[in-house]
Design a protein around this motif. Sequence first.
Motif, PDB file in Angstrom:
ATOM      1  N   SER A 205       0.828  -1.204   0.000  1.00 14.90           N
ATOM      2  CA  SER A 205       0.000   0.000   0.000  1.00 14.90           C
ATOM      3  C   SER A 205       0.867   1.260   0.000  1.00 14.90           C
ATOM      4  O   SER A 205       0.616   2.203  -0.767  1.00 14.90           O
ATOM      5  CB  SER A 205      -0.912  -0.025   1.234  1.00 14.90           C
ATOM      6  OG  SER A 205      -1.736   1.095   1.274  1.00 14.90           O
TER       7      SER A 205
ATOM      8  N   PHE B 157      -1.806  -1.765  -5.157  1.00 15.22           N
ATOM      9  CA  PHE B 157      -2.967  -1.678  -4.270  1.00 15.22           C
ATOM     10  C   PHE B 157      -3.799  -2.958  -4.325  1.00 15.22           C
ATOM     11  O   PHE B 157      -4.299  -3.429  -3.297  1.00 15.22           O
ATOM     12  CB  PHE B 157      -3.832  -0.461  -4.594  1.00 15.22           C
ATOM     13  CG  PHE B 157      -3.298   0.804  -3.998  1.00 15.22           C
ATOM     14  CD1 PHE B 157      -3.258   0.988  -2.629  1.00 15.22           C
ATOM     15  CD2 PHE B 157      -2.813   1.811  -4.808  1.00 15.22           C
ATOM     16  CE1 PHE B 157      -2.748   2.153  -2.067  1.00 15.22           C
ATOM     17  CE2 PHE B 157      -2.300   2.979  -4.266  1.00 15.22           C
ATOM     18  CZ  PHE B 157      -2.266   3.145  -2.895  1.00 15.22           C
TER      19      PHE B 157
ATOM     20  N   THR C 130      -5.793   1.068   2.929  1.00 11.92           N
ATOM     21  CA  THR C 130      -5.551   0.717   1.531  1.00 11.92           C
ATOM     22  C   THR C 130      -6.751   1.085   0.673  1.00 11.92           C
ATOM     23  O   THR C 130      -6.590   1.660  -0.408  1.00 11.92           O
ATOM     24  CB  THR C 130      -5.216  -0.780   1.403  1.00 11.92           C
ATOM     25  OG1 THR C 130      -4.037  -1.060   2.155  1.00 11.92           O
ATOM     26  CG2 THR C 130      -4.966  -1.160  -0.062  1.00 11.92           C
TER      27      THR C 130
ATOM     28  N   TYR D 188      -6.461   3.776  -2.306  1.00 12.94           N
ATOM     29  CA  TYR D 188      -6.795   3.261  -3.639  1.00 12.94           C
ATOM     30  C   TYR D 188      -7.961   4.064  -4.218  1.00 12.94           C
ATOM     31  O   TYR D 188      -7.938   4.452  -5.396  1.00 12.94           O
ATOM     32  CB  TYR D 188      -7.134   1.779  -3.531  1.00 12.94           C
ATOM     33  CG  TYR D 188      -7.279   1.033  -4.828  1.00 12.94           C
ATOM     34  CD1 TYR D 188      -6.666   1.446  -6.009  1.00 12.94           C
ATOM     35  CD2 TYR D 188      -8.018  -0.135  -4.875  1.00 12.94           C
ATOM     36  CE1 TYR D 188      -6.805   0.726  -7.188  1.00 12.94           C
ATOM     37  CE2 TYR D 188      -8.161  -0.861  -6.049  1.00 12.94           C
ATOM     38  CZ  TYR D 188      -7.558  -0.425  -7.193  1.00 12.94           C
ATOM     39  OH  TYR D 188      -7.690  -1.144  -8.361  1.00 12.94           O
TER      40      TYR D 188
END
Length: 142
Positions: A94, A114, A127, A131
């Motif tokens: 990440s 990701f 994450t 993302y």
Amino acid sequence: MAAHQPAPEVRELTLTALYHWNTRTADGLKQARAEFAQAIAKDPDYAEAHAGLANAYNLLAQYGVMPAAEAYPQAKAEAERAIALDDHLATGYSALGFATFYGFKDLRRAETLFQRALALDPNSSLTYHWYALIMMHTGKFD
């Protein structure tokens, strides 16, 4: 193979660094960077500390506390070190995805990173958040 277990003082230092990182203030981010670096000095093989330092550099750049041209390469190096130490550490992927997108403008590689992070930890709100920000920047809203 068993996951690396840091000494209690190193784990505590990493948790303190994470607390300061979560303040999202200039002083907190600088403190987090120093504490993650101290943890790494005490235990260079602790992947979580390297991933934490990568994330500190990511936000130091993002919040304008450190020049992006300096921070993102350091974030990338620390995240890559974290993954080299533990290739199942979602936080490392990440952090590398964040640095890859914001620091190096490589959307395709960031997306892959990701997706790997989410495959390893499908419950990571951090994450998903990062993302989603990247997808928002690129207009991919689905």
